[in-house]
Design a protein around this motif. Structure first.
Motif, PDB file in Angstrom:
ATOM      1  N   UNK A 157       0.830  -1.205   0.000  1.00  0.00           N
ATOM      2  CA  UNK A 157       0.000   0.000   0.000  1.00  0.00           C
ATOM      3  C   UNK A 157       0.867   1.259   0.000  1.00  0.00           C
ATOM      4  N   UNK A 158       2.008   1.197   0.687  1.00  0.00           N
ATOM      5  CA  UNK A 158       2.932   2.332   0.701  1.00  0.00           C
ATOM      6  C   UNK A 158       3.403   2.685  -0.705  1.00  0.00           C
ATOM      7  N   UNK A 159       3.515   1.667  -1.566  1.00  0.00           N
ATOM      8  CA  UNK A 159       4.051   1.876  -2.907  1.00  0.00           C
ATOM      9  C   UNK A 159       2.986   2.336  -3.905  1.00  0.00           C
ATOM     10  N   UNK A 168      -8.021  -0.635  -6.755  1.00  0.00           N
ATOM     11  CA  UNK A 168      -8.143  -1.779  -5.846  1.00  0.00           C
ATOM     12  C   UNK A 168      -9.476  -1.745  -5.098  1.00  0.00           C
ATOM     13  N   UNK A 169      -9.944  -0.552  -4.786  1.00  0.00           N
ATOM     14  CA  UNK A 169     -11.181  -0.419  -4.024  1.00  0.00           C
ATOM     15  C   UNK A 169     -12.415  -0.773  -4.852  1.00  0.00           C
ATOM     16  N   UNK A 170     -12.222  -0.996  -6.146  1.00  0.00           N
ATOM     17  CA  UNK A 170     -13.326  -1.428  -6.993  1.00  0.00           C
ATOM     18  C   UNK A 170     -13.556  -2.935  -6.922  1.00  0.00           C
ATOM     19  N   UNK A 171     -12.639  -3.665  -6.261  1.00  0.00           N
ATOM     20  CA  UNK A 171     -12.797  -5.112  -6.122  1.00  0.00           C
ATOM     21  C   UNK A 171     -14.028  -5.428  -5.267  1.00  0.00           C
ATOM     22  N   UNK A 172     -14.558  -6.633  -5.454  1.00  0.00           N
ATOM     23  CA  UNK A 172     -15.740  -7.038  -4.691  1.00  0.00           C
ATOM     24  C   UNK A 172     -15.411  -7.323  -3.224  1.00  0.00           C
ATOM     25  N   UNK A 173     -14.279  -7.977  -2.998  1.00  0.00           N
ATOM     26  CA  UNK A 173     -13.904  -8.390  -1.648  1.00  0.00           C
ATOM     27  C   UNK A 173     -12.481  -7.901  -1.360  1.00  0.00           C
ATOM     28  N   UNK A 174     -12.331  -7.128  -0.279  1.00  0.00           N
ATOM     29  CA  UNK A 174     -11.054  -6.465  -0.010  1.00  0.00           C
ATOM     30  C   UNK A 174     -10.625  -6.687   1.429  1.00  0.00           C
ATOM     31  N   UNK A 175      -9.352  -7.040   1.604  1.00  0.00           N
ATOM     32  CA  UNK A 175      -8.758  -7.149   2.928  1.00  0.00           C
ATOM     33  C   UNK A 175      -7.414  -6.420   2.912  1.00  0.00           C
ATOM     34  N   UNK A 176      -7.200  -5.534   3.865  1.00  0.00           N
ATOM     35  CA  UNK A 176      -5.908  -4.873   4.050  1.00  0.00           C
ATOM     36  C   UNK A 176      -5.246  -5.480   5.283  1.00  0.00           C
ATOM     37  N   UNK A 177      -3.974  -5.884   5.164  1.00  0.00           N
ATOM     38  CA  UNK A 177      -3.253  -6.515   6.270  1.00  0.00           C
ATOM     39  C   UNK A 177      -1.963  -5.748   6.570  1.00  0.00           C
ATOM     40  N   UNK A 178      -1.493  -5.895   7.814  1.00  0.00           N
ATOM     41  CA  UNK A 178      -0.278  -5.221   8.267  1.00  0.00           C
ATOM     42  C   UNK A 178      -0.342  -3.706   7.974  1.00  0.00           C
ATOM     43  N   UNK A 179      -1.478  -3.110   8.289  1.00  0.00           N
ATOM     44  CA  UNK A 179      -1.658  -1.684   8.019  1.00  0.00           C
ATOM     45  C   UNK A 179      -1.285  -0.842   9.239  1.00  0.00           C
ATOM     46  N   UNK A 180      -0.850   0.384   8.977  1.00  0.00           N
ATOM     47  CA  UNK A 180      -0.520   1.340  10.027  1.00  0.00           C
ATOM     48  C   UNK A 180      -1.710   2.277  10.251  1.00  0.00           C
ATOM     49  N   UNK A 181      -1.739   3.031  11.354  1.00  0.00           N
ATOM     50  CA  UNK A 181      -2.822   3.990  11.583  1.00  0.00           C
ATOM     51  C   UNK A 181      -2.975   4.993  10.441  1.00  0.00           C
ATOM     52  N   UNK A 183      -2.265   4.497   7.331  1.00  0.00           N
ATOM     53  CA  UNK A 183      -2.844   3.814   6.177  1.00  0.00           C
ATOM     54  C   UNK A 183      -4.340   3.586   6.352  1.00  0.00           C
ATOM     55  N   UNK A 184      -4.779   3.312   7.576  1.00  0.00           N
ATOM     56  CA  UNK A 184      -6.215   3.181   7.838  1.00  0.00           C
ATOM     57  C   UNK A 184      -6.929   4.466   7.469  1.00  0.00           C
ATOM     58  N   UNK A 185      -6.336   5.580   7.850  1.00  0.00           N
ATOM     59  CA  UNK A 185      -6.909   6.888   7.523  1.00  0.00           C
ATOM     60  C   UNK A 185      -6.940   7.100   6.013  1.00  0.00           C
ATOM     61  N   UNK A 206      -4.798   3.702  17.988  1.00  0.00           N
ATOM     62  CA  UNK A 206      -4.369   3.740  16.592  1.00  0.00           C
ATOM     63  C   UNK A 206      -5.538   3.856  15.616  1.00  0.00           C
ATOM     64  N   UNK A 207      -6.733   3.488  16.057  1.00  0.00           N
ATOM     65  CA  UNK A 207      -7.912   3.578  15.184  1.00  0.00           C
ATOM     66  C   UNK A 207      -8.522   4.978  15.161  1.00  0.00           C
ATOM     67  N   UNK A 208      -8.101   5.827  16.079  1.00  0.00           N
ATOM     68  CA  UNK A 208      -8.757   7.124  16.266  1.00  0.00           C
ATOM     69  C   UNK A 208      -8.771   8.017  15.026  1.00  0.00           C
ATOM     70  N   UNK A 209      -7.663   8.160  14.279  1.00  0.00           N
ATOM     71  CA  UNK A 209      -7.721   9.024  13.091  1.00  0.00           C
ATOM     72  C   UNK A 209      -8.767   8.558  12.076  1.00  0.00           C
ATOM     73  N   UNK A 210      -8.849   7.237  11.846  1.00  0.00           N
ATOM     74  CA  UNK A 210      -9.832   6.705  10.894  1.00  0.00           C
ATOM     75  C   UNK A 210     -11.248   6.855  11.438  1.00  0.00           C
ATOM     76  N   UNK A 211     -11.437   6.634  12.744  1.00  0.00           N
ATOM     77  CA  UNK A 211     -12.751   6.793  13.355  1.00  0.00           C
ATOM     78  C   UNK A 211     -13.253   8.226  13.206  1.00  0.00           C
TER      79      UNK A 211
END
Length: 253
Positions: A157-159, A168-181, A183-185, A206-211
Motif C-alpha cells: 500500500x505504501x508503494x 483496488x477499491x473497486x474489487x468485490x472483496x477487499x482485505x488490508x493486512x499489516x496496516x498502520x494507523x 494507512x487506515x486513515x 491507533x484507530x482514532x484518526x480513521x474513526x
C-alpha cells in the motif's frame, strides 16, 4: 569484571520482521547458526498457524537491532463472535460492503475474513496461501462465486499512488493486512473520494484518526480506549458487530 553488567535484550514482534534481524537460533539449549533450511521450516509452520486464524503479537521496534538469536514464537487466536458471519451476510444482502483493515499478517487476515464471509476464496489451500505471503506482489484472484478478491499488505500500500488504490477499491472483496494507523486513515479517505459513505469500527488509540475521519465512527464500549470513544460518533455497549447491523435495520424500516 567489576563495574560491568550483563544486559539481556529481549525483542518481540511480527515473526517475519524478527527473523530478518536474527543470525542465530536457540535450540535444545544451544545457540546455533540460523541456516536457510531452518528459516524455511519456521516460515512453513508460521503460515500453517496463520492459516488457521492464529495471530502473532507485533510491535514496531523503535531502535536498530541486528545479529540477534531467535528463541521461539507464540501464537494466539482471537476468534470472531459466532454472530458475525450472519451479520456480514446481512450486510451483503443490504448492499453494505464490509472491508477488513487489520494489522495482522495477510495469511491470518485471509483465514479470519474467510471464516466470517468477507472473502469467498479459501486461504487454507497452499496455492492461495502463497499468494498472500509478504514477499510477493498483491494478487487478485477470482473466487468460485466469480467475485474479485484482493488482499493488500501495508508495505504494498505504501508503494501505491492514489489511482492504483482507487482501482483496488473497486474489487468485490477487499482485505488490508499489516496496516498502520496512517494507512487506515488513507483507506477511509480513498473510499470517501470515490463517493462512498464510510463507517469505521475500532477500539484502540491507533484507530482514532480513521474513526474521526469516517462519516460514522463506531467505537467499542467495553474494550475501547477513551481516545477511540472520544473520536467516534457511536459507542457499542456490547462490542458486538451485529448490533451495528441491527441498528441499520431499525433505521431502514
Amino acid at each position: 569484571p567489576e563495574g560491568e553488567t550483563d544486559i539481556l535484550l529481549v525483542m518481540k514482534g511480527a515473526p517475519e520482521r524478527i527473523l530478518s534481524r536474527c543470525t542465530f537460533l536457540f535450540q535444545h539449549g544451544k545457540k546455533i547458526p540460523f541456516e536457510d533450511s531452518l528459516r524455511e521450516k519456521f516460515m512453513s509452520d508460521y503460515n500453517a498457524l496463520a492459516g488457521n486464524g492464529e495471530r502473532f503479537d507485533t510491535q514496531t521496534p523503535n531502535f536498530p537491532l541486528e545479529n540477534l538469536t531467535f528463541v521461539g514464537a507464540i501464537s494466539m487466536i482471537d476468534p470472531p463472535r459466532a454472530s458475525v458471519p450472519a451479520a456480514i451476510k446481512d450486510c451483503k444482502t443490504a448492499s453494505i460492503r464490509v472491508v477488513m483493515v487489520t494489522g495482522d499478517h495477510p495469511v491470518t487476515a485471509a483465514a479470519i475474513s474467510k471464516s466470517i464471509g468477507i472473502l469467498s476464496i479459501d486461504p487454507q489451500e497452499k496455492d492461495e496461501v502463497e499468494k498472500y505471503n509478504d514477499d510477493v506482489e498483491k494478487k487478485q484472484v477470482e473466487s468460485q462465486t466469480g467475485k474479485s478478491s484482493i488482499i493488500i499488505h501495508g508495505d504494498k500500500l505504501k508503494q501505491m499512488n492514489d489511482e492504483e488504490l482507487y482501482r483496488c477499491l473497486e474489487m468485490d472483496e477487499i482485505v488490508f493486512a499489516r496496516t498502520s494507523p496512517q494507512q487506515k486513515l488513507r483507506i477511509v479517505e480513498a473510499f470517501q473520494h470515490l463517493g462512498h459513505i464510510v463507517a469505521v469500527t475500532g477500539d484502540g488509540v491507533n484507530d482514532s484518526p480513521a474513526l474521526k475521519q469516517a462519516h460514522v465512527g463506531v467505537a467499542m464500549g467495553i474494550t475501547g480506549t477513551d481516545v477511540s470513544k472520544d473520536a467516534s460518533d457511536i459507542i457499542l455497549a456490547d462490542d458486538n458487530f451485529g448490533s451495528i447491523v441491527n441498528g441499520i435495520a431499525e433505521g431502514r424500516v
